[in-house]
Design a protein around this motif. Structure first.
Motif, short mmCIF file in Angstrom:
data_model
loop_
_atom_site.label_atom_id
_atom_site.label_comp_id
_atom_site.label_asym_id
_atom_site.label_seq_id
_atom_site.Cartn_x
_atom_site.Cartn_y
_atom_site.Cartn_z
N THR A 17 -16.62 15.79 118.79
CA THR A 17 -15.67 16.58 118.00
C THR A 17 -16.19 16.84 116.60
O THR A 17 -15.98 17.92 116.04
CB THR A 17 -14.27 15.92 117.96
N ASP A 18 -16.91 15.86 116.01
CA ASP A 18 -17.53 16.08 114.70
C ASP A 18 -18.58 17.19 114.77
O ASP A 18 -18.63 18.07 113.90
CB ASP A 18 -18.20 14.81 114.19
N THR B 27 -8.33 14.76 117.79
CA THR B 27 -8.30 13.49 117.06
C THR B 27 -7.08 12.66 117.47
O THR B 27 -7.17 11.44 117.59
CB THR B 27 -8.30 13.74 115.54
N SER C 230 -16.04 11.07 119.71
CA SER C 230 -15.83 11.27 118.27
C SER C 230 -16.96 12.11 117.68
O SER C 230 -16.72 13.05 116.91
CB SER C 230 -15.76 9.92 117.57
N GLN D 111 -9.25 20.35 116.36
CA GLN D 111 -9.67 19.05 115.85
C GLN D 111 -8.46 18.12 115.69
O GLN D 111 -8.54 16.93 116.00
CB GLN D 111 -10.41 19.21 114.53
N THR E 198 -10.33 26.08 115.13
CA THR E 198 -11.06 24.84 115.32
C THR E 198 -10.36 23.69 114.60
O THR E 198 -10.34 22.56 115.10
CB THR E 198 -12.51 24.98 114.80
N ALA E 199 -9.77 23.96 113.47
CA ALA E 199 -9.05 22.91 112.73
C ALA E 199 -7.87 22.40 113.56
O ALA E 199 -7.62 21.19 113.63
CB ALA E 199 -8.57 23.44 111.39
N HIS F 296 -18.68 19.63 116.94
CA HIS F 296 -17.96 20.87 117.17
C HIS F 296 -17.47 21.43 115.84
O HIS F 296 -17.63 22.62 115.55
CB HIS F 296 -16.79 20.62 118.13
N LEU F 297 -16.90 20.58 115.02
CA LEU F 297 -16.42 21.01 113.71
C LEU F 297 -17.58 21.51 112.85
O LEU F 297 -17.47 22.55 112.20
CB LEU F 297 -15.73 19.84 113.01
#
Length: 172
Positions: free
Chosen positions: A133-134, A79, A130, A75, A71-72, A136-137
């Motif tokens: 994705t936040d 991003t 945005s 991301q 996931t990192a 998701h993290l």
């Protein structure tokens, strides 16, 4: 309207669509004609450009998604394309704003307004992406760290209203 572009008279209707034949009979260019003429008329300018095709960098980042393992890493790629600063989405927003300014200087205010409206829509989409994705993290972190809080503390629970004038979002 009489068109004086050199290839407008070259049509022989063989292999042409009904739209092309109708437009030619009405002495109007098709959209394809207009694009072809613009490419021809701008050839000297475009030949002098030393930059890659605009979509190539996004294609490279899309290919990177196939290599993502965590996931990192996801991301980081998301991003780069969707995030703040100099992401593809931010740069596209800036392109639309600059196109609007050019249209205004060229006395085309209605077209400028359309570019600005799409830039604003793109800005709103950027905010939504945005937060996606936040989220998701945050979801991934909660799954891998069960004691994590339900919502990330740095981001709002819902997307804020878009700014009055579309602008690049500041880096977080």
């Amino acid at each position: 309207m009489s068109l004086s572009h050199p290839d407008f008279e070259l049509y022989d209707n063989v292999g042409r669509t009904g739209e092309q034949i109708k437009d030619h009979r009405g002495n109007r260019p098709t959209t394809d004609d207009l694009h072809r003429w613009a490419a021809h008329d701008a050839k000297q300018f475009t030949d002098s450009l030393t930059i890659e095709d605009a979509g190539q960098s996004v294609i490279a980042w899309t290919r990177r998604l196939y290599q993502v393992r965590t996931t990192a890493e996801f991301q980081a790629v998301a991003t780069a394309v969707l995030g703040d600063g100099h992401s593809a989405l931010s740069e596209l927003h800036q392109f639309l704003e600059t196109a609007a300014e050019w249209c205004e200087r060229s006395h085309e205010p209605k077209i400028a307004e359309r570019y600005r409206r799409h830039a604003e829509q793109l800005s709103e989409l950027g905010y939504e992406l945005s937060y996606l994705t936040d989220d998701h993290l945050a979801d991934t972190y909660r799954r891998t760290h069960p004691s994590a809080p339900a919502q990330p503390t740095s981001g709002p629970a819902a997307a804020p209203a878009p700014p009055a004038a579309p602008a690049r979002r500041p880096s977080r």
